[in-house]
Design a protein around this motif. Structure first.
Motif, PDB file in Angstrom:
ATOM      1  N   GLY A   1     -29.758  13.617 -23.092  1.00  0.00           N
ATOM      2  CA  GLY A   1     -30.688  12.496 -23.163  1.00  0.00           C
ATOM      3  C   GLY A   1     -30.078  11.187 -23.611  1.00  0.00           C
ATOM      4  O   GLY A   1     -29.311  11.135 -24.561  1.00  0.00           O
ATOM      5  N   LEU A   2     -30.424  10.135 -22.908  1.00  0.00           N
ATOM      6  CA  LEU A   2     -30.054   8.775 -23.259  1.00  0.00           C
ATOM      7  C   LEU A   2     -31.129   8.237 -24.195  1.00  0.00           C
ATOM      8  O   LEU A   2     -32.320   8.328 -23.898  1.00  0.00           O
ATOM      9  N   GLN A   3     -30.715   7.697 -25.335  1.00  0.00           N
ATOM     10  CA  GLN A   3     -31.642   7.146 -26.312  1.00  0.00           C
ATOM     11  C   GLN A   3     -31.654   5.633 -26.147  1.00  0.00           C
ATOM     12  O   GLN A   3     -30.600   5.004 -26.273  1.00  0.00           O
ATOM     13  N   LEU A   4     -32.804   5.060 -25.856  1.00  0.00           N
ATOM     14  CA  LEU A   4     -32.898   3.616 -25.623  1.00  0.00           C
ATOM     15  C   LEU A   4     -33.515   2.941 -26.837  1.00  0.00           C
ATOM     16  O   LEU A   4     -34.469   3.443 -27.416  1.00  0.00           O
ATOM     17  N   ASP A   5     -32.957   1.786 -27.182  1.00  0.00           N
ATOM     18  CA  ASP A   5     -33.411   1.111 -28.386  1.00  0.00           C
ATOM     19  C   ASP A   5     -33.988  -0.254 -28.061  1.00  0.00           C
ATOM     20  O   ASP A   5     -35.192  -0.399 -27.949  1.00  0.00           O
ATOM     21  N   THR A   6     -33.161  -1.235 -27.839  1.00  0.00           N
ATOM     22  CA  THR A   6     -33.623  -2.604 -27.679  1.00  0.00           C
ATOM     23  C   THR A   6     -33.612  -3.008 -26.213  1.00  0.00           C
ATOM     24  O   THR A   6     -32.596  -2.877 -25.546  1.00  0.00           O
ATOM     25  N   MET A   7     -34.731  -3.508 -25.725  1.00  0.00           N
ATOM     26  CA  MET A   7     -34.816  -4.076 -24.379  1.00  0.00           C
ATOM     27  C   MET A   7     -35.444  -5.438 -24.528  1.00  0.00           C
ATOM     28  O   MET A   7     -36.558  -5.558 -25.050  1.00  0.00           O
ATOM     29  N   GLN A   8     -34.706  -6.478 -24.113  1.00  0.00           N
ATOM     30  CA  GLN A   8     -35.223  -7.839 -24.221  1.00  0.00           C
ATOM     31  C   GLN A   8     -34.898  -8.599 -22.948  1.00  0.00           C
ATOM     32  O   GLN A   8     -33.810  -8.466 -22.405  1.00  0.00           O
ATOM     33  N   VAL A   9     -35.856  -9.386 -22.502  1.00  0.00           N
ATOM     34  CA  VAL A   9     -35.653 -10.305 -21.389  1.00  0.00           C
ATOM     35  C   VAL A   9     -36.215 -11.647 -21.831  1.00  0.00           C
ATOM     36  O   VAL A   9     -37.344 -11.710 -22.316  1.00  0.00           O
ATOM     37  N   SER A  10     -35.423 -12.699 -21.681  1.00  0.00           N
ATOM     38  CA  SER A  10     -35.887 -14.016 -22.125  1.00  0.00           C
ATOM     39  C   SER A  10     -37.033 -14.508 -21.235  1.00  0.00           C
ATOM     40  O   SER A  10     -37.133 -14.139 -20.062  1.00  0.00           O
ATOM     41  N   ASN A  11     -37.879 -15.333 -21.817  1.00  0.00           N
ATOM     42  CA  ASN A  11     -39.045 -15.849 -21.090  1.00  0.00           C
ATOM     43  C   ASN A  11     -38.667 -16.670 -19.871  1.00  0.00           C
ATOM     44  O   ASN A  11     -39.431 -16.732 -18.911  1.00  0.00           O
ATOM     45  N   ASP A  12     -37.510 -17.309 -19.893  1.00  0.00           N
ATOM     46  CA  ASP A  12     -37.107 -18.147 -18.764  1.00  0.00           C
ATOM     47  C   ASP A  12     -36.174 -17.429 -17.782  1.00  0.00           C
ATOM     48  O   ASP A  12     -35.583 -18.064 -16.914  1.00  0.00           O
ATOM     49  N   ALA A  13     -36.052 -16.113 -17.910  1.00  0.00           N
ATOM     50  CA  ALA A  13     -35.223 -15.339 -16.977  1.00  0.00           C
ATOM     51  C   ALA A  13     -35.892 -15.297 -15.604  1.00  0.00           C
ATOM     52  O   ALA A  13     -37.121 -15.237 -15.514  1.00  0.00           O
ATOM     53  N   PRO A  14     -35.091 -15.311 -14.552  1.00  0.00           N
ATOM     54  CA  PRO A  14     -35.669 -15.177 -13.203  1.00  0.00           C
ATOM     55  C   PRO A  14     -36.377 -13.832 -13.045  1.00  0.00           C
ATOM     56  O   PRO A  14     -36.013 -12.857 -13.698  1.00  0.00           O
TER      57      PRO A  14
END
Length: 174
Positions: A62-75
């Motif tokens: 299993g891959l453990q995922l922690d932080t996922m972020q996308v900036s508001n101005d990302a395409p």
């Protein structure tokens, strides 16, 4: 194993004016991952548009995922590219077939939004992590309470790839 899926995504990102980079470290039979999507501002500066961090143990499935972020101005599509690339890496470079994450419970409305977002990608809720002593390891790993969710890496990859490819022409147009 070959890196065909990830190489293809990196080429697609580049042709869309995006930079896709993965930083992997291997301390003590543990993979740590930081996947970043950015855009060149000039020849020496890159603006980070989004990232995902995670880890996997060598003999774990299993891959453990922690932080996922996308900036508001990302395409549009950057989040899909991040998810597809992360799953491609997991499938090609690790024994991981499943991924898990915690939809953090900051407040009820935000938790519902996170759960709905992750469910669209193929994650399913397997446990509510709260304040019970049994939940302490989960709280230590993810830093809080929430909904523990699991998905097939290949299903998340397929969904995210379809969505990324559907948005590529919009990203190129920006």
């Amino acid at each position: 194993m070959t890196k065909e899926l990830l190489d293809l995504l990196e080429k697609q990102a580049s042709s869309s004016g995006l930079l896709l980079r993965i930083q992997v470290r291997r301390p003590l039979n543990l993979w740590t991952l930081r996947l970043v999507v950015g855009r060149y501002l000039d020849s020496e500066k890159v603006k980070i548009l989004g990232e995902l961090k995670g880890w996997a143990y060598h003999n774990s499935s299993g891959l453990q995922l922690d932080t996922m972020q996308v900036s508001n101005d990302a395409p549009i599509g950057v989040g899909h590219l991040i998810w597809a690339s992360t799953m491609a890496w997991a499938l090609e470079e690790t024994p991981c077939k499943k991924a898990r994450l915690l939809a953090i419970y900051d407040d009820a409305q935000q938790n519902k939004i996170l759960i709905r977002y992750f469910q669209r990608r193929g994650f399913r809720n397997v446990k509510e992590v709260g304040s019970s002593p049994v939940d302490l390891p989960f709280r230590m790993v993810w830093g809080g309470a929430g909904s523990l969710m699991v998905a097939s890496c290949s299903e998340v990859y397929e969904y995210s790839l379809r969505r990324w490819e559907a948005t590529r022409s919009i990203v190129v147009g920006n």
